[in-house]
Design a protein around this motif. Structure first.
Motif, short mmCIF file in Angstrom:
data_model
loop_
_atom_site.label_atom_id
_atom_site.label_comp_id
_atom_site.label_asym_id
_atom_site.label_seq_id
_atom_site.Cartn_x
_atom_site.Cartn_y
_atom_site.Cartn_z
N THR A 32 17.52 16.50 6.54
CA THR A 32 16.95 15.20 6.93
C THR A 32 15.44 15.20 6.77
O THR A 32 14.85 14.20 6.33
CB THR A 32 17.32 14.88 8.39
N ALA A 33 14.80 16.30 7.11
CA ALA A 33 13.34 16.39 6.98
C ALA A 33 12.92 16.32 5.51
O ALA A 33 11.89 15.69 5.19
CB ALA A 33 12.84 17.69 7.61
N ILE A 34 13.70 16.91 4.63
CA ILE A 34 13.36 16.87 3.20
C ILE A 34 13.40 15.45 2.67
O ILE A 34 12.47 14.99 1.97
CB ILE A 34 14.32 17.78 2.40
N VAL A 35 14.47 14.71 3.01
CA VAL A 35 14.60 13.33 2.55
C VAL A 35 13.49 12.47 3.16
O VAL A 35 12.92 11.60 2.48
CB VAL A 35 15.99 12.77 2.91
N THR A 36 13.17 12.70 4.42
CA THR A 36 12.11 11.92 5.08
C THR A 36 10.77 12.12 4.39
O THR A 36 10.02 11.16 4.18
CB THR A 36 12.01 12.32 6.57
N HIS A 37 10.45 13.35 4.04
CA HIS A 37 9.18 13.62 3.35
C HIS A 37 9.16 13.01 1.94
O HIS A 37 8.09 12.61 1.45
CB HIS A 37 8.94 15.13 3.27
N GLN A 38 10.32 12.92 1.32
CA GLN A 38 10.38 12.25 0.02
C GLN A 38 10.09 10.75 0.17
O GLN A 38 9.49 10.15 -0.71
CB GLN A 38 11.76 12.47 -0.61
N ILE A 39 10.53 10.16 1.28
CA ILE A 39 10.21 8.75 1.54
C ILE A 39 8.71 8.58 1.76
O ILE A 39 8.08 7.63 1.27
CB ILE A 39 11.00 8.24 2.75
N ILE A 40 8.13 9.52 2.51
CA ILE A 40 6.69 9.44 2.79
C ILE A 40 5.88 9.54 1.49
O ILE A 40 4.88 8.82 1.30
CB ILE A 40 6.28 10.57 3.77
N ASN A 41 6.32 10.41 0.59
CA ASN A 41 5.58 10.62 -0.66
C ASN A 41 5.93 9.59 -1.74
O ASN A 41 5.38 9.66 -2.84
CB ASN A 41 5.86 12.03 -1.18
N ASN A 42 6.83 8.68 -1.44
CA ASN A 42 7.21 7.67 -2.41
C ASN A 42 6.29 6.45 -2.29
O ASN A 42 5.45 6.36 -1.40
CB ASN A 42 8.67 7.24 -2.17
N ASN A 43 6.46 5.51 -3.19
CA ASN A 43 5.60 4.33 -3.22
C ASN A 43 6.14 3.23 -2.31
O ASN A 43 6.64 2.21 -2.77
CB ASN A 43 5.47 3.81 -4.66
N PHE A 44 6.05 3.47 -1.02
CA PHE A 44 6.46 2.47 -0.05
C PHE A 44 5.21 1.88 0.62
O PHE A 44 4.11 2.44 0.52
CB PHE A 44 7.39 3.06 1.01
N SER A 45 5.42 0.79 1.33
CA SER A 45 4.31 0.13 2.01
C SER A 45 3.81 1.00 3.17
O SER A 45 4.54 1.87 3.66
CB SER A 45 4.75 -1.23 2.53
N PRO A 46 2.60 0.76 3.65
CA PRO A 46 2.07 1.54 4.78
C PRO A 46 2.94 1.44 6.04
O PRO A 46 3.02 2.41 6.80
CB PRO A 46 0.69 0.94 5.02
N VAL A 47 3.62 0.30 6.24
CA VAL A 47 4.47 0.13 7.43
C VAL A 47 5.66 1.08 7.36
O VAL A 47 5.99 1.77 8.34
CB VAL A 47 4.94 -1.33 7.54
N VAL A 48 6.32 1.12 6.20
CA VAL A 48 7.49 1.99 6.03
C VAL A 48 7.06 3.46 6.09
O VAL A 48 7.73 4.29 6.71
CB VAL A 48 8.20 1.67 4.70
N THR A 49 5.94 3.77 5.45
CA THR A 49 5.45 5.15 5.47
C THR A 49 5.12 5.60 6.89
O THR A 49 5.41 6.75 7.27
CB THR A 49 4.20 5.27 4.58
#
Length: 410
Positions: free
Chosen positions: A338-355
């Motif tokens: 779960t932590a790996i997938v979460t960090h991939q979301i953080i490093n992806n091109n999402f908005s500041p709110v989602v990040t």
């Protein structure tokens, strides 16, 4: 195939098998309003009394007549002392498990309520839960367990039928009954881990959909952009993505607490079970080394029958320990994913709110790392297998010295 509504219904058929085995006296049942309550199974109580009365009767007969299976095959230098150690530990184990499995574990409303609460949270994300698979796994587990015990009893019967001695049925029943209890504890714990791991997989699946931008929110975004409301679509997308990440965080927190509950609920039972398996491995490995060193292999038929009995004891004990550790490691690995997938979301091109929401989940995961232990005594990971192997070697050396030292040196 029948469609089950919750985990309790999925265990419906297996509960009858457990009742016949005497492993289900108290049980949980749904009530109006999706609450659960504890009830008494008279059917399970009837078989519980039959099997345990028969066990204690056979134990008394075995003790009074000094029945043994091993010394029919080979007269070890430990004489009756090896049997005494095995019998005393087994008796205490049975006295503990006869309360733990049919009453405490089978009638535990806490662990069932935790799974139901987790499932409700998962269903709020519109993710299906396959209770049919859970029903199949439980049925397969107990079928294999009964098949293994029946095969072992048949093997013992075939081995001892070749000797011109009275077959110690009471001793055979005592051995097989203790093994069934060991398998019961291991199967209950492993199935609980399988249930937790399946829900970790669902959480990771939801997060992977968000990472790959293939969740329901992306469909809302596409529909709204076609209408020309790009800003509104972005707001809707961010809102629902953040809500889904929050729900994943809540689910992961509930799963973490369920692992802590499992450590408390199963902890001492696991420690006792693994201790019994360790003693069995030490004793029967010693018998194997002693019989081989004394030249029993010159009598090929007797040696083969001796090996069949000893290997049954050793392999079942090693298998129980390994299966427990394996499912603990499997569940822990899925939780860490779960932590790996979460960090991939953080490093992806999402908005500041989602990040920012993903960062909050990452911080939570940092403090909620599931660890399976035997009541806090030791971690249930692959390292414990190495430590167990060291203990086996140490005690084998001590036993060998005990039986080879001359009497004057004692």
């Amino acid at each position: 195939m029948k469609r089950y509504k919750n985990i309790i219904e999925a265990w419906y058929l297996v509960n009858y098998i457990k009742s016949i085995m005497g492993a289900r006296v108290l049980y949980v049942k749904n009530t109006i309003g999706d609450d659960i309550e504890r009830r008494l199974s008279y059917f399970g109580l009837f078989f519980f009394l039959i099997w345990y009365i028969l066990y204690f009767y056979c134990t008394c007969i075995s003790y009074m007549e000094e029945q043994t299976v091993l010394r029919i095959l080979y007269d070890t230098k430990l004489k009756q002392y090896g049997d005494y150690v095995e019998n005393i530990i087994s008796l205490h184990y049975v006295l503990y498990v006869m309360w733990k499995v049919p009453f405490d574990l089978s009638g535990s409303t806490v662990k069932i309520q935790e799974l139901i609460d987790i499932d409700k949270t998962i269903e709020s994300m519109c993710e299906p839960i396959d209770y049919t698979r859970s029903a199949f796994i439980t049925l397969l587990t107990f079928t294999l367990q009964l098949g293994l015990s029946a095969t072992k009893m048949m093997t013992l019967w075939l081995i001892l039928s070749n000797f011109e001695v009275a077959m110690p049925f009471s001793k055979m029943y005592q051995i097989v009954f203790v093994e069934i209890l060991v398998l019961n504890v291991a199967s209950c714990y492993c199935f609980y881990l399988i249930s937790i791991r399946a829900r970790y997989i669902i959480v990771n699946k939801v997060l992977k959909k968000i990472k790959n931008k293939k969740s329901l929110e992306q469909h809302i975004f596409v529909h709204e952009t076609r209408q020309g409301n790009i800003q509104r679509a972005l707001q809707v997308q961010e809102k629902y993505v953040c809500e889904k990440i929050k729900t994943c965080a809540k689910t992961h927190s509930l799963l973490y607490h369920s692992t802590e509950s499992a450590n408390k609920k199963f902890g001492f039972a696991l420690a006792f079970t693994m201790f019994l398996c360790l003693i069995t491995i030490i004793l029967y490995l010693f018998y194997l080394m002693e019989a081989t060193a004394s030249g029993l292999f010159h009598n090929v038929p007797r040696y083969c029958e001796f090996l069949a009995f000893v290997f049954w004891q050793i392999i079942v004990a090693i298998g129980v320990v390994y299966v427990i550790v394996y499912f603990c490691e499997l569940t822990t690995a899925e939780a860490k994913a779960t932590a790996i997938v979460t960090h991939q979301i953080i490093n992806n091109n999402f908005s500041p709110v989602v990040t920012s929401e993903a960062m909050q989940l990452s911080l939570q995961l940092l403090h909620q790392v599931p660890v399976f232990t035997a009541r806090g005594l030791y971690k249930l990971d692959y390292l414990i297998i190495l430590e167990g192997a060291r203990s086996v070697v140490t005690f084998l050396v001590m036993l060998i010295q005990f039986v080879t030292d001359p009497p004057s040196a004692l």
